[in-house]
Design an enzyme around this catalytic site. Structure first.
Site, PDB file in Angstrom:
ATOM      1  N   LYS A   1       0.810  -1.320   0.168  1.00 29.71           N
ATOM      2  CA  LYS A   1       0.104   0.020   0.039  1.00 29.71           C
ATOM      3  C   LYS A   1       0.764   1.383  -0.038  1.00 29.71           C
ATOM      4  CE  LYS A   1      -1.743   1.777   3.789  1.00 29.71           C
ATOM      5  NZ  LYS A   1      -1.307   3.188   4.153  1.00 29.71           N
ATOM      6  N   ASN A   2       1.803   1.294   0.772  1.00 30.37           N
ATOM      7  CA  ASN A   2       2.747   2.582   1.038  1.00 30.37           C
ATOM      8  C   ASN A   2       3.569   2.763  -0.300  1.00 30.37           C
ATOM      9  OD1 ASN A   2       1.319   3.065   3.510  1.00 30.37           O
ATOM     10  ND2 ASN A   2       3.217   2.465   4.888  1.00 30.37           N
TER      11      ASN A   2
ATOM     12  N   ARG B   1      -3.666  10.818   4.705  1.00 35.17           N
ATOM     13  CA  ARG B   1      -2.360  11.854   4.975  1.00 35.17           C
ATOM     14  C   ARG B   1      -1.784  11.776   3.640  1.00 35.17           C
ATOM     15  NH1 ARG B   1       1.081  14.326   8.429  1.00 35.17           N
ATOM     16  NH2 ARG B   1       3.186  14.102   7.709  1.00 35.17           N
TER      17      ARG B   1
ATOM     18  N   CYS C   1      -4.404   8.748   9.913  1.00 35.72           N
ATOM     19  CA  CYS C   1      -4.435   8.236  11.202  1.00 35.72           C
ATOM     20  C   CYS C   1      -4.291   9.101  12.388  1.00 35.72           C
ATOM     21  CB  CYS C   1      -3.244   7.118  11.478  1.00 35.72           C
ATOM     22  SG  CYS C   1      -3.684   5.586  10.585  1.00 35.72           S
TER      23      CYS C   1
ATOM     24  N   ARG D   1       1.898  14.901  13.589  1.00 31.56           N
ATOM     25  CA  ARG D   1       2.181  14.650  12.089  1.00 31.56           C
ATOM     26  C   ARG D   1       2.142  15.877  11.016  1.00 31.56           C
ATOM     27  NH1 ARG D   1      -0.117   8.718  10.318  1.00 31.56           N
ATOM     28  NH2 ARG D   1       1.643   8.816   8.960  1.00 31.56           N
ATOM     29  N   PRO D   2       3.006  16.780  11.479  1.00 32.43           N
ATOM     30  CA  PRO D   2       3.246  18.056  10.856  1.00 32.43           C
ATOM     31  C   PRO D   2       3.532  17.690   9.186  1.00 32.43           C
ATOM     32  CG  PRO D   2       4.946  17.939  12.259  1.00 32.43           C
ATOM     33  CD  PRO D   2       4.226  16.604  12.358  1.00 32.43           C
ATOM     34  N   VAL D   3       3.605  18.752   8.372  1.00 28.87           N
ATOM     35  CA  VAL D   3       4.174  18.658   6.809  1.00 28.87           C
ATOM     36  C   VAL D   3       5.207  19.769   6.633  1.00 28.87           C
ATOM     37  CG1 VAL D   3       2.085  17.542   6.013  1.00 28.87           C
ATOM     38  CG2 VAL D   3       2.145  20.046   6.342  1.00 28.87           C
ATOM     39  N   ASP D   4       5.794  20.201   7.924  1.00 27.35           N
ATOM     40  CA  ASP D   4       6.885  21.215   7.716  1.00 27.35           C
ATOM     41  C   ASP D   4       8.128  20.831   6.805  1.00 27.35           C
ATOM     42  OD1 ASP D   4       7.156  19.405   9.808  1.00 27.35           O
ATOM     43  OD2 ASP D   4       9.062  20.649  10.414  1.00 27.35           O
ATOM     44  N   LEU D   5       8.376  19.509   6.916  1.00 30.69           N
ATOM     45  CA  LEU D   5       9.739  19.100   5.892  1.00 30.69           C
ATOM     46  C   LEU D   5       9.114  19.212   4.392  1.00 30.69           C
ATOM     47  CD1 LEU D   5      10.918  16.306   8.268  1.00 30.69           C
ATOM     48  CD2 LEU D   5      11.567  18.462   7.977  1.00 30.69           C
TER      49      LEU D   5
ATOM     50  N   ASP E   1       5.274   0.765  11.871  1.00 25.14           N
ATOM     51  CA  ASP E   1       3.999   0.173  11.556  1.00 25.14           C
ATOM     52  C   ASP E   1       3.986  -1.332  11.905  1.00 25.14           C
ATOM     53  OD1 ASP E   1       3.428   2.736  10.228  1.00 25.14           O
ATOM     54  OD2 ASP E   1       3.668   1.772   8.289  1.00 25.14           O
TER      55      ASP E   1
ATOM     56  N   ARG F   1      -8.502   0.120   5.275  1.00 27.77           N
ATOM     57  CA  ARG F   1      -7.534   1.106   4.750  1.00 27.77           C
ATOM     58  C   ARG F   1      -6.279   0.367   4.255  1.00 27.77           C
ATOM     59  NH1 ARG F   1      -5.951   6.055   7.991  1.00 27.77           N
ATOM     60  NH2 ARG F   1      -4.512   6.011   6.273  1.00 27.77           N
TER      61      ARG F   1
HETATM   62  C1  UD1 Z   1       4.894   6.870   6.263  1.00 28.13           C
HETATM   63  C2  UD1 Z   1       4.095   5.595   5.961  1.00 28.13           C
HETATM   64  C3  UD1 Z   1       3.515   5.196   7.443  1.00 28.13           C
HETATM   65  C4  UD1 Z   1       4.540   5.028   8.255  1.00 28.13           C
HETATM   66  C5  UD1 Z   1       5.462   6.416   8.259  1.00 28.13           C
HETATM   67  C6  UD1 Z   1       6.955   5.915   9.158  1.00 28.13           C
HETATM   68  C7  UD1 Z   1       2.763   5.806   3.919  1.00 28.13           C
HETATM   69  C8  UD1 Z   1       1.750   6.299   3.132  1.00 28.13           C
HETATM   70  N1  UD1 Z   1       2.716   6.002   5.301  1.00 28.13           N
HETATM   71  O1  UD1 Z   1       4.012   8.006   6.561  1.00 28.13           O
HETATM   72  O2  UD1 Z   1       2.686   4.084   7.355  1.00 28.13           O
HETATM   73  O3  UD1 Z   1       4.158   4.817   9.752  1.00 28.13           O
HETATM   74  O4  UD1 Z   1       5.789   6.530   6.984  1.00 28.13           O
HETATM   75  O5  UD1 Z   1       7.601   4.902   8.644  1.00 28.13           O
HETATM   76  O6  UD1 Z   1       3.959   5.567   3.166  1.00 28.13           O
HETATM   77  N2  UD1 Z   1       7.258  14.518  10.192  1.00 28.13           N
HETATM   78  C9  UD1 Z   1       7.767  15.835  10.373  1.00 28.13           C
HETATM   79  N3  UD1 Z   1       7.556  16.908   9.749  1.00 28.13           N
HETATM   80  C10 UD1 Z   1       7.057  16.548   8.293  1.00 28.13           C
HETATM   81  C11 UD1 Z   1       6.986  15.035   7.955  1.00 28.13           C
HETATM   82  C12 UD1 Z   1       6.977  14.138   8.952  1.00 28.13           C
HETATM   83  O7  UD1 Z   1       7.998  16.314  11.560  1.00 28.13           O
HETATM   84  O8  UD1 Z   1       7.088  17.441   7.528  1.00 28.13           O
HETATM   85  C13 UD1 Z   1       7.675  13.649  11.352  1.00 28.13           C
HETATM   86  C14 UD1 Z   1       6.447  12.760  11.539  1.00 28.13           C
HETATM   87  O9  UD1 Z   1       5.484  13.548  12.465  1.00 28.13           O
HETATM   88  C15 UD1 Z   1       6.963  11.563  12.025  1.00 28.13           C
HETATM   89  C16 UD1 Z   1       8.095  11.350  11.252  1.00 28.13           C
HETATM   90  O10 UD1 Z   1       8.473  12.661  10.906  1.00 28.13           O
HETATM   91  O11 UD1 Z   1       7.107  11.623  13.664  1.00 28.13           O
HETATM   92  C17 UD1 Z   1       8.180  10.437  10.269  1.00 28.13           C
HETATM   93  O12 UD1 Z   1       6.933  10.738   9.396  1.00 28.13           O
HETATM   94  P1  UD1 Z   1       6.999  10.278   8.047  1.00 28.13           P
HETATM   95  O13 UD1 Z   1       8.205   9.421   7.711  1.00 28.13           O
HETATM   96  O14 UD1 Z   1       6.831  11.773   7.149  1.00 28.13           O
HETATM   97  O15 UD1 Z   1       5.546   9.612   7.878  1.00 28.13           O
HETATM   98  P2  UD1 Z   1       4.649   9.319   6.768  1.00 28.13           P
HETATM   99  O16 UD1 Z   1       5.375   9.585   5.352  1.00 28.13           O
HETATM  100  O17 UD1 Z   1       3.473  10.303   7.102  1.00 28.13           O
END
Ligand code: UD1
Length: 427
Positions: free
Chosen positions: A22-23, A100, A124, A129-133, A314, A406
């Site tokens: 899925k991922n 997400r 979830c 779970r921010p998107v700042d990066l 996961d 899902r």
């Molecule tokens: C993906 C997976 C999810 C898995 C996760 C970690 C998919 C669709 N989902 O989620 O199943 O649990 O990787 O292996 O592939 N973070 C920030 N800022 C950002 C982005 C992330 O601080 O802009 C933090 C998150 O809050 C978290 C960490 O970075 O603490 C890792 O998150 P990330 O690897 O981005 O997870 P996803 O890509 O959302």
């Protein structure tokens, strides 16, 4: 709302076919936005998240042709996606809040159209779970991004420029977003401290097939050469390592013996080591891998989640479910997401002995679990309750199984074919 009823006490025996990941599928589908050419993806699992992504892509103008894979159900779906023309650069709240991974459209839309408006994500309920990066990386490539009315509003009227960007924290999604944006940027992009998950390598392989030079997949430095046009491509999605690990833990829980067809040990090495220390046997076979625990008890082992190649977050909830029945204690530490212990109160309702101390959970094995009414809170938490139920005395009813749908394709079918007493209650 559907529920799942499981009566515990049956050993799992037989074989389970592992679906496509899925991922991996979600970002691969988004890659179709980069070009007006066709992208054909094989071995895509049939899951609610995949349908949500198709809905999102269709409203951006992507046409979708879906056909069953080889052997009907056995090899998922073959999807042919084509974004001849982008009809909307907005990813609306109504779709993004469900999943997400929708935020992955930001980079490709911006790179191709010079603008994008993407709702801030939901998904979830695990941590902030921010998107700042994602935003910082795209800004490094020349984008202007503001937050307005719950949306990320991004502009790059003259296109994106290749850049060197170092992630302050490893992020799978942000790495994928930037890889796709870089495919259409002018010049070379170098991403340092990039995620090394197998799903990243799968995306790199697909981008290469689409005509984008990508080097360094599987290492922490990725180099992507931007191109002005891509070409038709066909790509097969890798097998789902999280589904593989989940079923391995379910088999271990029931002291069973199952061959996971298409499963790959090399994609879950850290989980394999952990399971072996806990007393589970895993071996590669010609068709996949065999898991069994035919003699001996489970032993408590300590686990810490980390980005790949560490133990995957996961699989944390599933491992905890397994450890509830081990001899001795297990310390499970979650370092990737905050608040990812929502399965603990539900496991406790089944008789598990778990205490949380900040980001660690101390699990003391108990001689038996008892069936109960339990509620799924997120995707992996819900399947951990199913694993506990397989070894519990009596009936467990799992509520809110839409979380499970899902990410797990035909779970009850796959488990009942191996002897589990499990059924879906409709409505
Ligand atoms: C993906 C997976 C999810 C898995 C996760 C970690 C998919 C669709 N989902 O989620 O199943 O649990 O990787 O292996 O592939 N973070 C920030 N800022 C950002 C982005 C992330 O601080 O802009 C933090 C998150 O809050 C978290 C960490 O970075 O603490 C890792 O998150 P990330 O690897 O981005 O997870 P996803 O890509 O959302």
């Amino acid at each position: 709302m559907d529920r799942i009823r499981i009566r515990g006490g049956r050993q799992l025996k037989g074989e389970i076919r592992i679906s496509g990941s899925k991922n991996a599928s979600l970002p691969l589908m988004v890659a179709a936005l980069l070009t007006d050419r066709k992208l054909t993806l094989r071995n895509v699992p049939r899951l609610a998240d995949i349908s949500t992504m198709l809905q999102l892509l269709q409203q951006h103008g992507v046409t979708v042709d879906a056909a069953p894979g080889e052997n009907g159900h056995a090899h998922g779906t073959t999807l042919t996606l084509q974004a001849g023309k982008i009809t909307s650069t907005t990813a609306p709240y109504d779709i993004v809040r469900k999943m997400r991974a929708s935020v992955l459209v930001l980079g490709p839309l911006l790179a191709r159209e010079g603008q994008a408006r993407v709702s801030l994500p939901g998904g979830c309920a695990i941590g902030a779970r921010p998107v700042d990066l994602h935003i910082a990386g795209l800004k490094a490539m020349g984008a202007e991004i503001d937050i307005d009315g719950g949306y990320m509003v991004a502009r790059a009227p003259k296109g994106l420029k290749g850049a060197r960007y170092t992630f302050p924290k490893v992020s799978v999604g942000a790495t994928e977003n930037l890889m796709m944006a870089a495919a259409l940027a002018k010049g070379t992009t170098v991403l340092d401290n990039a995620a090394r998950e197998p799903e990243i390598a799968d995306l790199a392989e697909c981008l290469i097939a689409m005509g984008v030079p990508v080097a360094g997949a599987g290492t922490e430095t990725l180099t992507i050469e931007g191109v002005s046009a891509l070409k038709d491509a066909t790509h097969s999605v890798i097998s789902d390592r999280i589904e593989t690990g989940t079923y391995a833990m379910a088999v271990a829980m029931t002291a069973g013996d199952v061959e996971l067809i298409g499963g790959r040990l090399d994609l879950i090495e850290s989980a394999v080591q952990t399971l072996r220390s806990a007393g589970v046997t895993l071996e590669q076979t010609e068709r996949g891998l065999r898991v069994h625990r035919t003699n001996g008890a489970l032993h408590g082992v300590d686990v810490m989640t980390e980005p790949f190649p560490g133990f995957p977050t996961d699989l944390q909830a599933q491992m905890m479910a397994l450890m509830t029945r081990a001899e001795g204690a297990s310390m499970i530490t979650e370092t990737v997401f905050e608040s990812r212990f929502m399965h603990v109160p539900e496991l406790s309702r089944m008789g598990a002995n778990v205490t949380i101390h900040h980001e660690s959970a101390l699990v003391r094995g108990v001689p038996k679990l008892r069936g109960a009414e339990v509620m799924a809170t997120d995707l992996r938490a819900s399947v951990s309750l199913a694993i506990a139920a397989l070894a519990a005395e009596g009936d467990t009813t799992l509520h809110r199984v839409y979380h499970l749908d899902r990410g797990y394709e035909r779970l009850e079918e796959k488990l009942s074919a191996c002897g589990a007493d499990i059924e879906r209650l409709k409505g």
